[in-house]
Enzyme design. Structure first.
Site, short mmCIF file in Angstrom:
data_model
loop_
_atom_site.label_atom_id
_atom_site.label_comp_id
_atom_site.label_asym_id
_atom_site.label_seq_id
_atom_site.Cartn_x
_atom_site.Cartn_y
_atom_site.Cartn_z
N LYS A 206 0.86 -1.19 0.00
CA LYS A 206 0.00 0.00 0.00
C LYS A 206 0.89 1.24 0.00
O LYS A 206 1.37 1.68 1.04
CB LYS A 206 -0.91 0.03 1.23
CG LYS A 206 -1.99 1.12 1.13
CD LYS A 206 -2.58 1.50 2.46
CE LYS A 206 -1.71 2.48 3.20
NZ LYS A 206 -1.60 3.80 2.50
N CYS B 126 14.34 10.73 5.25
CA CYS B 126 14.47 10.20 6.60
C CYS B 126 15.87 10.37 7.16
O CYS B 126 16.05 10.55 8.36
CB CYS B 126 14.08 8.72 6.61
SG CYS B 126 12.35 8.41 6.20
N GLU C 169 11.22 16.40 14.93
CA GLU C 169 11.57 16.29 13.52
C GLU C 169 10.75 17.27 12.69
O GLU C 169 9.52 17.30 12.77
CB GLU C 169 11.30 14.86 13.02
CG GLU C 169 11.74 14.62 11.60
CD GLU C 169 11.47 13.19 11.14
OE1 GLU C 169 12.23 12.70 10.28
OE2 GLU C 169 10.52 12.57 11.64
#
Length: 533
Positions: free
Chosen positions: A197, A304, A402
């Protein structure tokens, strides 16, 4: 910041001859036709650089997820009996296909994600590297291995690598082509099927990847794609998977880990990060400034492993800051499909809101903006300038949270031990970088950094592109690893098989139980003296 008008995306993408093929109804239908989606509903995908619609993506429901797994299980039964050499051969064909069609792949990535072309190129590059690596090392990772038997010459012990079955993969939007495929490639090689997905914002790039897998020769139904919100499809996928692989936020990763634990299935999670970079007093400052730009602003900081905290030795702080600020201000921002842009757009209004809020909060509490610091709606709806902050303190949101955008905070240090401690602050531990001319010393420092990957004199490419090396996070940055042997063994069960000849593990030759125990004790002492394991 300079903008090259010749590379601007048109207001109406349907009339752009450079990318018209990507929006022809037949092309979109060929991609979305690979979805298992029967709800009759669709969600419109938009180009971040323009805000204009790209395509309507059909949506899946729980029944579609069930059907995807049913197809995958049927396909996997025959696939696991396919020779390893044949599976590797298909991966090598995928390698060539990705390189041959890289322009198409890159165009689609740029449209869906808004990133600069040079950052989009990283994606077919990474998939080609991954496919070739696992094809060339297939036997190294998956062949049956001989192990030491308990009785030399009489006990033959082997370990098999047996496929898990059907792997569920939930992939993110930030690297939509590589993240859709890179975790699934070793799963297929190991004899598994996949149900994936991808993120709704970048579905077409993932579907193009599925198309290329089939064109390379992977059987139909071995790789199945569903589309829909994670809150609706995530649990049905986890409930049917034999292993789950997720890349995304730490908060979602924790939920997935709990659901996987309830089913006693394995999972690998690559999650958030607040990644540090250390500029030591002996660093090559020109190299460090160039690397820092890539570390902080590749894909507009939506990576990331990108850097959000920079610790700079006091001896070189001012000189490095001058070089880094100058390099950042010289960056070319544009929303183009052409080469030449240094940074593209953020993905969405949500990302823009987060970046804006973090910078505004820091400035309101006393931080200084050395470069950037504002949105650029003149370039596109979600553009934000690459931003350097100084004077960021713990009470500011961007200090420990973050940002996942083009924002970096600079910190001065005089003691390397203190810099290491500050780099390890917080709960994350994904990636770090160290710049120093003394590579041996930098490697010693790297062992003290609580991150899954550490790059020396490079932003992130040295580890991420070294496919034989594992990549993943410590602490709240995740669990498990992609790439290398860890990246394929996670999709296998280890099975020990041992055969015994002549002697059995019970008394014989007239011995009783006590005599047998004394004989075995004597044998153990003897094998120790002989140096046996």
């Amino acid at each position: 910041m300079s903008v090259n008008p010749s590379t601007q995306l048109p207001a109406d993408p349907e009339h752009d001859p450079r990318a018209s093929y990507a929006f022809e109804p037949e092309y979109v239908a060929a991609l979305t036709g690979r979805l298992i989606a029967t709800t009759g509903t669709g969600v419109t995908a938009y180009a971040p650089a323009t805000g204009k619609p790209l395509a309507v993506i059909p949506q899946s429901n729980e029944a579609d997820v069930k059907e995807a797994f049913a197809r995958a299980r049927r396909a996997q039964q025959s696939w696991q009996r396919t020779s390893l050499d044949h599976r590797a051969e298909i991966l090598l064909r995928l390698h060539d296909l990705v390189l041959d069609r890289q322009d198409e792949i890159i165009d689609l990535i740029c449209w869906e994600s808004g990133k600069a072309r040079k950052h989009a190129f990283d994606e077919p590059l990474h998939i080609a590297l991954t496919a070739r690596y696992y094809a060339r090392t297939a036997h190294q990772h998956l062949d049956t291995e001989r192990r030491l038997g308990v009785i030399p010459g009489l006990t033959r012990a082997e370990v098999n690598r047996v496929p898990k079955g059907v792997v569920g993969i939930i992939s993110p939007w930030n690297y939509p082509f590589t993240m859709a495929l890179c975790d699934g490639i070793p799963a297929l090689l190991a004899g598994n099927a996949v149900v994936t997905k991808p993120d709704a914002q970048t579905m077409l790039s993932a579907l193009l990847g599925a198309q290329l897998l089939e064109e390379a020769g992977f059987p139909k139904d071995l790789w199945n794609v569903v589309a829909g919100p994670g809150r609706e499809l995530g649990t049905p996928i986890i409930e049917r998977s034999d292993y789950i692989c997720f890349t995304g936020s730490t908060a979602t990763g924790k939920i997935i880990a709990k659901q996987a634990a309830d089913r006693l299935i394995g999972c690998s999670l690559e999650l958030g990060g607040k990644n540090p970079i250390l500029i030591l007093r002996d660093a090559d400052l020109d190299k460090a400034a160039e690397g820092a730009v890539r570390a902080c602003f590749s894909n507009a900081g939506q990576l990331c492993v990108s850097t959000e905290r920079m610790f700079i030795a006091d001896q070189v702080y001012d000189k490095f800051k001058e070089k880094f600020v100058a390099a950042t201000k010289a960056m070319n921002l544009s929303a183009g499909l052409e080469w030449g842009s240094d940074m593209g757009s953020l993905i969405s209004q949500d990302q823009l809101d987060t970046v804006t809020a973090h910078v505004d909060d820091a400035v309101a509490q006393g931080a200084t903006v050395l470069a950037g610091g504002k949105a650029r709606p003149d370039l596109g709806p979600y553009f934000y300038e690459p931003t350097i902050l100084e004077g960021v303190s713990p009470e500011m949101t961007c200090f420990g949270h973050e940002t996942f955008g083009p924002v970096i905070s600079l910190y001065r240090f005089s003691d390397e031990a203190d810099a290491i401690k500050r780099a390890n602050d917080g709960e994350y531990g994904l990636n770090a970088s160290i710049y120093s001319r003394d590579v041996k010393r930098a490697r010693i420092i790297a062992r003290q950094i609580k991150c899954g990957t550490v790059n020396i004199n490079e932003a992130f490419g040295a580890t991420f592109a070294s496919i034989d090396a594992p990549m993943g996070g410590m602490r709240e940055s995740g669990m498990g690893r992609r790439q290398g042997s860890e990246g394929i063994h996670r999709y296998t069960e280890t099975q020990a098989v041992a055969s015994q000849a002549l002697l059995r593990f019970s008394p014989q030759f007239g011995l009783d139980d006590e005599q047998y125990a004394k004989t075995m004790t004597l044998s153990l002492r003897l094998m120790k003296k002989m140096g046996r394991a």
